[in-house]
Design an enzyme around this catalytic site. Structure first.
Site, PDB file in Angstrom:
ATOM      1  N   GLU A 152       0.832  -1.214   0.000  1.00 40.66           N
ATOM      2  CA  GLU A 152       0.000   0.000   0.000  1.00 40.66           C
ATOM      3  C   GLU A 152       0.862   1.257   0.000  1.00 40.66           C
ATOM      4  O   GLU A 152       1.575   1.515   0.975  1.00 40.66           O
ATOM      5  CB  GLU A 152      -0.878  -0.038   1.264  1.00 40.66           C
ATOM      6  CG  GLU A 152      -1.839   1.108   1.383  1.00 40.66           C
ATOM      7  CD  GLU A 152      -2.775   0.947   2.578  1.00 40.66           C
ATOM      8  OE1 GLU A 152      -2.402   0.231   3.537  1.00 40.66           O
ATOM      9  OE2 GLU A 152      -3.865   1.532   2.539  1.00 40.66           O
ATOM     10  N   GLU A 158       3.205   9.151   7.224  1.00 42.57           N
ATOM     11  CA  GLU A 158       3.308   7.838   7.880  1.00 42.57           C
ATOM     12  C   GLU A 158       4.642   7.147   7.647  1.00 42.57           C
ATOM     13  O   GLU A 158       5.079   6.351   8.459  1.00 42.57           O
ATOM     14  CB  GLU A 158       2.173   6.923   7.401  1.00 42.57           C
ATOM     15  CG  GLU A 158       0.805   7.422   7.828  1.00 42.57           C
ATOM     16  CD  GLU A 158      -0.282   6.373   7.746  1.00 42.57           C
ATOM     17  OE1 GLU A 158       0.019   5.168   7.848  1.00 42.57           O
ATOM     18  OE2 GLU A 158      -1.449   6.763   7.565  1.00 42.57           O
ATOM     19  N   ASP A 185      -5.407   3.162  -1.620  1.00 39.36           N
ATOM     20  CA  ASP A 185      -6.275   3.655  -0.550  1.00 39.36           C
ATOM     21  C   ASP A 185      -6.608   5.114  -0.886  1.00 39.36           C
ATOM     22  O   ASP A 185      -5.706   5.954  -1.000  1.00 39.36           O
ATOM     23  CB  ASP A 185      -5.517   3.528   0.778  1.00 39.36           C
ATOM     24  CG  ASP A 185      -6.300   4.009   1.994  1.00 39.36           C
ATOM     25  OD1 ASP A 185      -7.081   4.972   1.865  1.00 39.36           O
ATOM     26  OD2 ASP A 185      -6.096   3.446   3.079  1.00 39.36           O
ATOM     27  N   HIS A 188      -4.963   7.963   1.218  1.00 41.73           N
ATOM     28  CA  HIS A 188      -3.565   8.286   0.895  1.00 41.73           C
ATOM     29  C   HIS A 188      -3.459   8.912  -0.499  1.00 41.73           C
ATOM     30  O   HIS A 188      -2.670   9.840  -0.716  1.00 41.73           O
ATOM     31  CB  HIS A 188      -2.693   7.025   0.962  1.00 41.73           C
ATOM     32  CG  HIS A 188      -2.705   6.384   2.316  1.00 41.73           C
ATOM     33  ND1 HIS A 188      -2.194   7.006   3.432  1.00 41.73           N
ATOM     34  CD2 HIS A 188      -3.187   5.189   2.741  1.00 41.73           C
ATOM     35  CE1 HIS A 188      -2.356   6.209   4.490  1.00 41.73           C
ATOM     36  NE2 HIS A 188      -2.957   5.100   4.099  1.00 41.73           N
ATOM     37  N   HIS A 211      -8.815   0.275  -0.758  1.00 40.30           N
ATOM     38  CA  HIS A 211      -9.392   0.827   0.477  1.00 40.30           C
ATOM     39  C   HIS A 211     -10.132   2.122   0.177  1.00 40.30           C
ATOM     40  O   HIS A 211      -9.611   2.975  -0.549  1.00 40.30           O
ATOM     41  CB  HIS A 211      -8.287   1.173   1.485  1.00 40.30           C
ATOM     42  CG  HIS A 211      -7.793   0.005   2.270  1.00 40.30           C
ATOM     43  ND1 HIS A 211      -6.637   0.053   3.031  1.00 40.30           N
ATOM     44  CD2 HIS A 211      -8.307  -1.249   2.441  1.00 40.30           C
ATOM     45  CE1 HIS A 211      -6.460  -1.123   3.629  1.00 40.30           C
ATOM     46  NE2 HIS A 211      -7.449  -1.936   3.274  1.00 40.30           N
ATOM     47  N   ARG A 217     -10.804  11.028   6.094  1.00 38.82           N
ATOM     48  CA  ARG A 217     -10.731   9.664   6.627  1.00 38.82           C
ATOM     49  C   ARG A 217     -11.979   9.241   7.396  1.00 38.82           C
ATOM     50  O   ARG A 217     -11.960   8.303   8.191  1.00 38.82           O
ATOM     51  CB  ARG A 217      -9.459   9.403   7.446  1.00 38.82           C
ATOM     52  CG  ARG A 217      -8.960   8.007   7.118  1.00 38.82           C
ATOM     53  CD  ARG A 217      -7.633   7.618   7.685  1.00 38.82           C
ATOM     54  NE  ARG A 217      -7.130   6.505   6.870  1.00 38.82           N
ATOM     55  CZ  ARG A 217      -5.996   5.847   7.064  1.00 38.82           C
ATOM     56  NH1 ARG A 217      -5.202   6.179   8.068  1.00 38.82           N
ATOM     57  NH2 ARG A 217      -5.629   4.869   6.277  1.00 38.82           N
ATOM     58  N   GLU A 246     -12.049   1.429   5.098  1.00 36.99           N
ATOM     59  CA  GLU A 246     -11.077   1.588   6.191  1.00 36.99           C
ATOM     60  C   GLU A 246     -11.102   3.060   6.576  1.00 36.99           C
ATOM     61  O   GLU A 246     -10.476   3.896   5.942  1.00 36.99           O
ATOM     62  CB  GLU A 246      -9.674   1.181   5.735  1.00 36.99           C
ATOM     63  CG  GLU A 246      -8.666   1.258   6.874  1.00 36.99           C
ATOM     64  CD  GLU A 246      -7.235   1.188   6.376  1.00 36.99           C
ATOM     65  OE1 GLU A 246      -6.483   0.351   6.871  1.00 36.99           O
ATOM     66  OE2 GLU A 246      -6.878   1.988   5.482  1.00 36.99           O
TER      67      GLU A 246
HETATM   68  C1  LER Z   1      -3.523   0.792   6.345  1.00 34.62           C
HETATM   69  O1  LER Z   1      -4.293   0.191   5.366  1.00 34.62           O
HETATM   70  C2  LER Z   1      -3.395   2.242   6.104  1.00 34.62           C
HETATM   71  O2  LER Z   1      -4.058   2.809   5.268  1.00 34.62           O
HETATM   72  C3  LER Z   1      -2.410   3.016   6.874  1.00 34.62           C
HETATM   73  O3  LER Z   1      -2.825   4.333   7.058  1.00 34.62           O
HETATM   74  C4  LER Z   1      -1.921   2.357   8.122  1.00 34.62           C
HETATM   75  O4  LER Z   1      -0.939   3.093   8.698  1.00 34.62           O
HETATM   76 MN    MN Z   2      -5.354   1.659   3.927  1.00 33.10          MN
END
Ligand code: LER
Ligand code: MN
Length: 270
Positions: A152, A158, A185, A188, A211, A217, A246
């Site tokens: 991912e 992060e 995701d 992100h 995701h 979020r 998520e």
């Molecule tokens: C996990 O799927 C994710 O999106 C991250 O932000 C975890 O640190």
């Molecule tokens: Mn994620």
């Protein structure tokens, strides 16, 4: 569109997991709201009863599209790019130990923060070399089982390693394994990708899992992302996997899960 939601089998620190705690009660609720699957967040497969998990999930008519592994970083500090060889080896062993469980569920193994963060005094280049080596080793172990790994891209706040789809595809190229692809995701992507839809198209058949969370979020529909356009693009590239929620459990876990599925389903109601 097959929808799932992330469910942790143990109490977890990571905030964007809507459900933690009583597994069976949560699976029952998730099935009741109309989800097709649960994405399981599992820190250590040796701590879960795979038969019990399988029984509960199938009793409620759900499947497990993917298994998240990030808690091994969050709770134990295991990392593919640690400057401690013991930690790197432990991270690789832990990920390998997910393979039989993933094979049983026909689930992808998610590689998020298990990649780690470059420690002080180590170069980015060295971290990338450790990462490629670890991924090649894991991919080789899983190759005969049909299990796929989905790395991912994560936003810059992060980790320093792999922020964008372009970074991820560069890594895919270096790892050179058919069973290694990406998990995209939207949270992100909203931070790192110039145009989310273009990046999905570039990723093509290397999108192994997906995701969804909105720009803030929260659950889809609570922010400003254009999910119709994003999900149409995903279908257009031929993605047939799960779209997995998520997001933060806000205003509370149940409400977020119900609003997410209601919002995503109504996008395709007519
Ligand atoms: C996990 O799927 C994710 O999106 C991250 O932000 C975890 O640190
Ligand atoms: Mn994620």
């Amino acid at each position: 569109m097959k929808l799932s939601i992330v469910l942790s089998t143990h109490a977890a620190q990571f905030q964007a997991v809507a459900f933690k705690g009583d597994f069976e009660a949560n699976v029952a609720k998730i099935a009741g709201w109309g989800y097709d699957g649960v994405e399981l967040a599992i820190r250590d497969p040796s701590l879960v009863d795979a038969d019990a998990l399988a029984r509960v999930v199938s009793a409620h008519g759900l499947t497990v599209p993917a298994i998240g592994t990030g808690q091994a970083w969050g709770e134990e500090g295991l990392s593919f790019t640690s400057d401690d060889p013991g930690m790197r080896a432990a991270a690789i062993e832990r990920i390998k130990s997910h393979v039989p469980l993933a094979a049983r569920f026909n689930a992808a193994i998610i590689l998020g923060l298990i990649r780690g963060i470059t420690p002080e005094g180590q170069t980015h280049e060295q971290s990338m070399a450790y990462l490629v080596e670890a991924l090649q080793e894991c991919a080789a172990v899983a190759a005969e089982t049909g299990v796929r790994f989905a790395l991912e891209p994560l936003n810059r706040y992060e980790t320093d390693l792999i922020h964008t789809v372009a970074d991820g595809l560069g890594l895919v190229e270096r790892v050179g394994a058919d069973n290694f692809g990406l998990l995209l995701d939207t949270f992100h992507m909203n931070i790192e990708e110039p145009v989310i839809e273009d990046s999905i198209r570039t990723c093509g058949d290397r999108v192994f899992h997906f995701h969804v969370a909105d720009s803030n979020r929260w659950y889809p529909g609570a922010g400003h992302l254009d999910f119709k356009s994003i999900l149409d693009t995903l279908s257009a590239i031929g993605y047939e996997g799960f779209v997995s929620g998520e997001f933060m459990p806000l205003p509370d876990a149940d409400t977020s899960a119900e609003r997410s599925i209601a919002y995503l389903r109504q996008l395709y109601a007519q």
